[in-house]
Enzyme design. Structure first.
Site, PDB file in Angstrom:
ATOM      1  N   LEU A  11       0.813  -1.213   0.000  1.00 46.69           N
ATOM      2  CA  LEU A  11       0.000   0.000   0.000  1.00 46.69           C
ATOM      3  C   LEU A  11       0.847   1.263   0.000  1.00 46.69           C
ATOM      4  O   LEU A  11       0.430   2.302  -0.520  1.00 46.69           O
ATOM      5  CB  LEU A  11      -0.970  -0.006   1.182  1.00 46.69           C
ATOM      6  CG  LEU A  11      -2.042  -1.098   1.115  1.00 46.69           C
ATOM      7  CD1 LEU A  11      -2.952  -1.037   2.334  1.00 46.69           C
ATOM      8  CD2 LEU A  11      -2.858  -1.009  -0.166  1.00 46.69           C
ATOM      9  N   HIS A  12       2.066   1.199   0.572  1.00 47.83           N
ATOM     10  CA  HIS A  12       2.959   2.360   0.535  1.00 47.83           C
ATOM     11  C   HIS A  12       3.322   2.698  -0.907  1.00 47.83           C
ATOM     12  O   HIS A  12       3.295   3.856  -1.320  1.00 47.83           O
ATOM     13  CB  HIS A  12       4.238   2.103   1.337  1.00 47.83           C
ATOM     14  CG  HIS A  12       4.014   1.949   2.804  1.00 47.83           C
ATOM     15  ND1 HIS A  12       3.639   2.994   3.620  1.00 47.83           N
ATOM     16  CD2 HIS A  12       4.116   0.866   3.604  1.00 47.83           C
ATOM     17  CE1 HIS A  12       3.521   2.550   4.860  1.00 47.83           C
ATOM     18  NE2 HIS A  12       3.804   1.264   4.875  1.00 47.83           N
ATOM     19  N   ASP A  69      10.023  -3.317  -9.618  1.00 44.70           N
ATOM     20  CA  ASP A  69      10.901  -3.955  -8.649  1.00 44.70           C
ATOM     21  C   ASP A  69      11.879  -2.878  -8.234  1.00 44.70           C
ATOM     22  O   ASP A  69      12.369  -2.109  -9.076  1.00 44.70           O
ATOM     23  CB  ASP A  69      11.617  -5.172  -9.219  1.00 44.70           C
ATOM     24  CG  ASP A  69      12.210  -6.041  -8.108  1.00 44.70           C
ATOM     25  OD1 ASP A  69      11.612  -6.100  -7.013  1.00 44.70           O
ATOM     26  OD2 ASP A  69      13.261  -6.644  -8.327  1.00 44.70           O
ATOM     27  N   SER A  70      12.089  -2.788  -6.973  1.00 42.03           N
ATOM     28  CA  SER A  70      12.913  -1.727  -6.411  1.00 42.03           C
ATOM     29  C   SER A  70      13.831  -2.310  -5.364  1.00 42.03           C
ATOM     30  O   SER A  70      13.526  -3.345  -4.775  1.00 42.03           O
ATOM     31  CB  SER A  70      12.044  -0.668  -5.719  1.00 42.03           C
ATOM     32  OG  SER A  70      11.105  -0.133  -6.602  1.00 42.03           O
ATOM     33  N   TYR A 150      14.179   0.673   3.931  1.00 40.00           N
ATOM     34  CA  TYR A 150      15.475   1.197   4.370  1.00 40.00           C
ATOM     35  C   TYR A 150      15.470   2.720   4.525  1.00 40.00           C
ATOM     36  O   TYR A 150      16.521   3.315   4.746  1.00 40.00           O
ATOM     37  CB  TYR A 150      16.569   0.785   3.378  1.00 40.00           C
ATOM     38  CG  TYR A 150      16.772  -0.710   3.302  1.00 40.00           C
ATOM     39  CD1 TYR A 150      17.607  -1.368   4.201  1.00 40.00           C
ATOM     40  CD2 TYR A 150      16.124  -1.468   2.337  1.00 40.00           C
ATOM     41  CE1 TYR A 150      17.795  -2.743   4.138  1.00 40.00           C
ATOM     42  CE2 TYR A 150      16.304  -2.840   2.266  1.00 40.00           C
ATOM     43  CZ  TYR A 150      17.133  -3.471   3.164  1.00 40.00           C
ATOM     44  OH  TYR A 150      17.310  -4.834   3.102  1.00 40.00           O
ATOM     45  N   ASP A 151      14.307   3.352   4.436  1.00 38.19           N
ATOM     46  CA  ASP A 151      14.216   4.813   4.505  1.00 38.19           C
ATOM     47  C   ASP A 151      14.903   5.427   5.725  1.00 38.19           C
ATOM     48  O   ASP A 151      15.496   6.500   5.614  1.00 38.19           O
ATOM     49  CB  ASP A 151      12.759   5.281   4.440  1.00 38.19           C
ATOM     50  CG  ASP A 151      12.155   5.142   3.044  1.00 38.19           C
ATOM     51  OD1 ASP A 151      12.874   4.726   2.109  1.00 38.19           O
ATOM     52  OD2 ASP A 151      10.957   5.461   2.892  1.00 38.19           O
ATOM     53  N   LYS A 171       9.385  13.362  -0.054  1.00 35.97           N
ATOM     54  CA  LYS A 171      10.055  12.181  -0.592  1.00 35.97           C
ATOM     55  C   LYS A 171       9.578  11.900  -2.013  1.00 35.97           C
ATOM     56  O   LYS A 171      10.374  11.543  -2.890  1.00 35.97           O
ATOM     57  CB  LYS A 171       9.796  10.972   0.308  1.00 35.97           C
ATOM     58  CG  LYS A 171      10.421   9.694  -0.221  1.00 35.97           C
ATOM     59  CD  LYS A 171      10.033   8.485   0.604  1.00 35.97           C
ATOM     60  CE  LYS A 171      10.469   7.206  -0.092  1.00 35.97           C
ATOM     61  NZ  LYS A 171       9.970   6.007   0.563  1.00 35.97           N
ATOM     62  N   ARG A 177      11.304   5.852  -7.043  1.00 34.78           N
ATOM     63  CA  ARG A 177       9.998   5.436  -7.570  1.00 34.78           C
ATOM     64  C   ARG A 177       9.301   6.620  -8.235  1.00 34.78           C
ATOM     65  O   ARG A 177       8.715   6.468  -9.299  1.00 34.78           O
ATOM     66  CB  ARG A 177       9.138   4.840  -6.453  1.00 34.78           C
ATOM     67  CG  ARG A 177       7.864   4.191  -6.982  1.00 34.78           C
ATOM     68  CD  ARG A 177       7.165   3.331  -5.929  1.00 34.78           C
ATOM     69  NE  ARG A 177       8.011   2.205  -5.561  1.00 34.78           N
ATOM     70  CZ  ARG A 177       8.640   2.084  -4.401  1.00 34.78           C
ATOM     71  NH1 ARG A 177       8.538   3.011  -3.470  1.00 34.78           N
ATOM     72  NH2 ARG A 177       9.389   1.034  -4.145  1.00 34.78           N
TER      73      ARG A 177
END
Length: 192
Positions: A11-12, A69-70, A150-151, A171, A177
């Site tokens: 959802l993020h 994919d990130s 990892y933010d 951000k 993204r």
């Protein structure tokens, strides 16, 4: 309004993407199309994983769709965790993943890193790729409560705060993204 399916249950990610593409496009979730499948993600590159997910969704459900994919690439670790970012510690527990990353980096002074996103868009039989990267560095400890993944460790170049210390709106203007999604949105606006 143009509808596209985003092949994610995160959802993020969905919120970030919808904020970037705006209200010209309605992004449908997997749940909204009745997909409860565990979508395969067995590639060893971001491109392969994104393509595998969008192709699976298009082939099985017939929707124009996109998948991403990130991950985080840390230069001193040979670009680890890379495609294994979400399960770096062998689990999807991000606190354990962060702990392992900090342990492997130790006190190394070279903490250069980048976040990368690759998006695969399937419209009919055609496939298009869009990439976004943001360069930065990994801190020695967590800072901030926002974001995800990892933010709390990642400070983008030119900034003094981690992604987790920034508002979602801030951000979204500089994230990997957001860069990839902006390319996707520009393509969609000129194609649809």
């Amino acid at each position: 309004m143009i509808e596209l399916v985003f092949a994610t249950n995160n959802l993020h990610k969905l919120e970030e993407v919808q904020a970037v593409v705006g209200d010209q496009f309605r992004i449908l979730t997997l749940a909204e199309i009745g997909c409860t499948d565990e979508i395969p993600e067995t590639g060893n590159t971001f491109e392969a994983n994104a393509s595998q997910k969008s192709s699976y969704l298009y082939d099985k459900y017939g929707y124009d769709c996109f998948a991403d994919d990130s991950g985080l690439e840390v230069l001193a670790l040979g670009n680890e965790p890379g495609v294994y970012s979400a399960r770096y510690s062998g689990t999807r527990d991000m606190q354990k993943n962060i702990d392992l990353l900090l342990q492997r980096l130790g006190n190394q002074s070279d903490r250069r890193a980048r976040f990368r996103t690759v998006i695969s868009l399937r419209v009919g039989k055609a496939e298009h790729f869009f990439e976004g990267t943001v360069e930065g560095s990994i801190g020695f400890e967590r800072r901030g409560d926002g974001g995800f993944g990892y933010d709390p460790l990642f400070t983008p170049h030119g900034h003094s705060r981690t992604f987790a210390q920034m508002s979602a709106a801030e951000k979204n203007t500089i994230s990997h993204r957001a860069i990839a999604v902006a390319k996707l949105a520009e393509f969609l606006k000129t194609t649809y």
